[in-house]
Scaffold this motif. Sequence first.
Motif, PDB file in Angstrom:
ATOM      1  N   MET A  14       0.868  -1.179   0.000  1.00 41.17           N
ATOM      2  CA  MET A  14       0.000   0.000   0.000  1.00 41.17           C
ATOM      3  C   MET A  14       0.904   1.228   0.000  1.00 41.17           C
ATOM      4  O   MET A  14       1.574   1.529   0.989  1.00 41.17           O
ATOM      5  CB  MET A  14      -0.911   0.004   1.237  1.00 41.17           C
ATOM      6  CG  MET A  14      -1.897   1.139   1.256  1.00 41.17           C
ATOM      7  SD  MET A  14      -3.058   1.188  -0.106  1.00 41.17           S
ATOM      8  CE  MET A  14      -4.065  -0.230   0.191  1.00 41.17           C
ATOM      9  N   LEU A  15       0.960   1.923  -1.135  1.00 43.54           N
ATOM     10  CA  LEU A  15       1.829   3.094  -1.262  1.00 43.54           C
ATOM     11  C   LEU A  15       1.195   4.352  -0.670  1.00 43.54           C
ATOM     12  O   LEU A  15       1.883   5.233  -0.177  1.00 43.54           O
ATOM     13  CB  LEU A  15       2.181   3.326  -2.726  1.00 43.54           C
ATOM     14  CG  LEU A  15       2.963   2.188  -3.398  1.00 43.54           C
ATOM     15  CD1 LEU A  15       3.118   2.460  -4.888  1.00 43.54           C
ATOM     16  CD2 LEU A  15       4.307   1.991  -2.734  1.00 43.54           C
ATOM     17  N   LEU A  16      -0.134   4.435  -0.756  1.00 53.32           N
ATOM     18  CA  LEU A  16      -0.878   5.549  -0.156  1.00 53.32           C
ATOM     19  C   LEU A  16      -2.194   4.993   0.349  1.00 53.32           C
ATOM     20  O   LEU A  16      -2.999   4.485  -0.441  1.00 53.32           O
ATOM     21  CB  LEU A  16      -1.119   6.665  -1.170  1.00 53.32           C
ATOM     22  CG  LEU A  16      -1.859   7.901  -0.649  1.00 53.32           C
ATOM     23  CD1 LEU A  16      -1.019   8.642   0.399  1.00 53.32           C
ATOM     24  CD2 LEU A  16      -2.219   8.832  -1.787  1.00 53.32           C
ATOM     25  N   ASP A  17      -2.403   5.052   1.662  1.00 55.21           N
ATOM     26  CA  ASP A  17      -3.616   4.496   2.261  1.00 55.21           C
ATOM     27  C   ASP A  17      -4.866   5.137   1.686  1.00 55.21           C
ATOM     28  O   ASP A  17      -4.895   6.339   1.418  1.00 55.21           O
ATOM     29  CB  ASP A  17      -3.614   4.709   3.783  1.00 55.21           C
ATOM     30  CG  ASP A  17      -2.602   3.823   4.482  1.00 55.21           C
ATOM     31  OD1 ASP A  17      -2.232   2.789   3.913  1.00 55.21           O
ATOM     32  OD2 ASP A  17      -2.172   4.181   5.589  1.00 55.21           O
ATOM     33  N   ALA A  28       1.335  12.033   2.322  1.00 56.68           N
ATOM     34  CA  ALA A  28       2.617  11.321   2.277  1.00 56.68           C
ATOM     35  C   ALA A  28       2.373   9.813   2.215  1.00 56.68           C
ATOM     36  O   ALA A  28       1.648   9.261   3.029  1.00 56.68           O
ATOM     37  CB  ALA A  28       3.442  11.653   3.508  1.00 56.68           C
ATOM     38  N   GLY A  29       2.968   9.182   1.231  1.00 56.01           N
ATOM     39  CA  GLY A  29       2.941   7.728   1.149  1.00 56.01           C
ATOM     40  C   GLY A  29       4.200   7.177   1.801  1.00 56.01           C
ATOM     41  O   GLY A  29       4.916   7.892   2.506  1.00 56.01           O
ATOM     42  N   LEU A 103       6.183   8.427  -3.554  1.00 57.71           N
ATOM     43  CA  LEU A 103       5.245   9.226  -4.340  1.00 57.71           C
ATOM     44  C   LEU A 103       5.284  10.675  -3.909  1.00 57.71           C
ATOM     45  O   LEU A 103       5.451  10.977  -2.724  1.00 57.71           O
ATOM     46  CB  LEU A 103       3.818   8.702  -4.152  1.00 57.71           C
ATOM     47  CG  LEU A 103       3.580   7.236  -4.477  1.00 57.71           C
ATOM     48  CD1 LEU A 103       2.165   6.856  -4.120  1.00 57.71           C
ATOM     49  CD2 LEU A 103       3.880   6.957  -5.924  1.00 57.71           C
ATOM     50  N   ASP A 104       5.131  11.561  -4.861  1.00 53.51           N
ATOM     51  CA  ASP A 104       4.952  12.983  -4.599  1.00 53.51           C
ATOM     52  C   ASP A 104       3.541  13.291  -5.100  1.00 53.51           C
ATOM     53  O   ASP A 104       3.312  13.405  -6.305  1.00 53.51           O
ATOM     54  CB  ASP A 104       6.001  13.804  -5.352  1.00 53.51           C
ATOM     55  CG  ASP A 104       5.791  15.298  -5.194  1.00 53.51           C
ATOM     56  OD1 ASP A 104       5.347  15.724  -4.107  1.00 53.51           O
ATOM     57  OD2 ASP A 104       6.050  16.029  -6.159  1.00 53.51           O
ATOM     58  N   THR A 105       2.592  13.373  -4.161  1.00 50.64           N
ATOM     59  CA  THR A 105       1.176  13.478  -4.508  1.00 50.64           C
ATOM     60  C   THR A 105       0.620  14.837  -4.107  1.00 50.64           C
ATOM     61  O   THR A 105       0.850  15.300  -2.991  1.00 50.64           O
ATOM     62  CB  THR A 105       0.374  12.372  -3.776  1.00 50.64           C
ATOM     63  OG1 THR A 105       0.946  11.112  -4.107  1.00 50.64           O
ATOM     64  CG2 THR A 105      -1.083  12.396  -4.155  1.00 50.64           C
TER      65      THR A 105
END
Length: 147
Positions: A14-17, A28-29, A103-105
């Motif tokens: 799971m990179l980003l919940d 933030a992941g 990741l930069d989200t």
Amino acid sequence: MSATDFTSAGRVVMLLDPDEHAAGATPAGIELDTLGWRFLHVTVMTGAVAATADGTINVQAATASGGSFSTISGATFTVAATDDDTVLHGVIDLEQQARYIKLDTTTGTGGASDIAIVGVLYGCANTAEYINSGSGEADELTFRVLS
């Protein structure tokens, strides 16, 4: 007991919940260590997107944990304001990238967005890097039948 072939084994991360991310948020992941893996399949899943402007997700790489991350060329996802209930995905060849991935989200502005991001690591770059092949270790399977 025979050895098991781990060349096709994968790991889901799971990179980003999954969450409802506020407008213009930068959630933030995790920082992912890809040592020993060949490919990373990134899947972006959206639910309700109330944003009125597009959001972006850049997949970035660095040579050291906590190091200086740079966006991987071509590894940018755009979450459009009209992308309700959408799945976006792409595959990254890890042999062409630095070891650590994150990741930069940035979510779109004007409203919250439901987003979750999953990565699947698969393909073996070098089993010696992440599997202990000693006797009775991860490359051997033992089953015990319970009654």
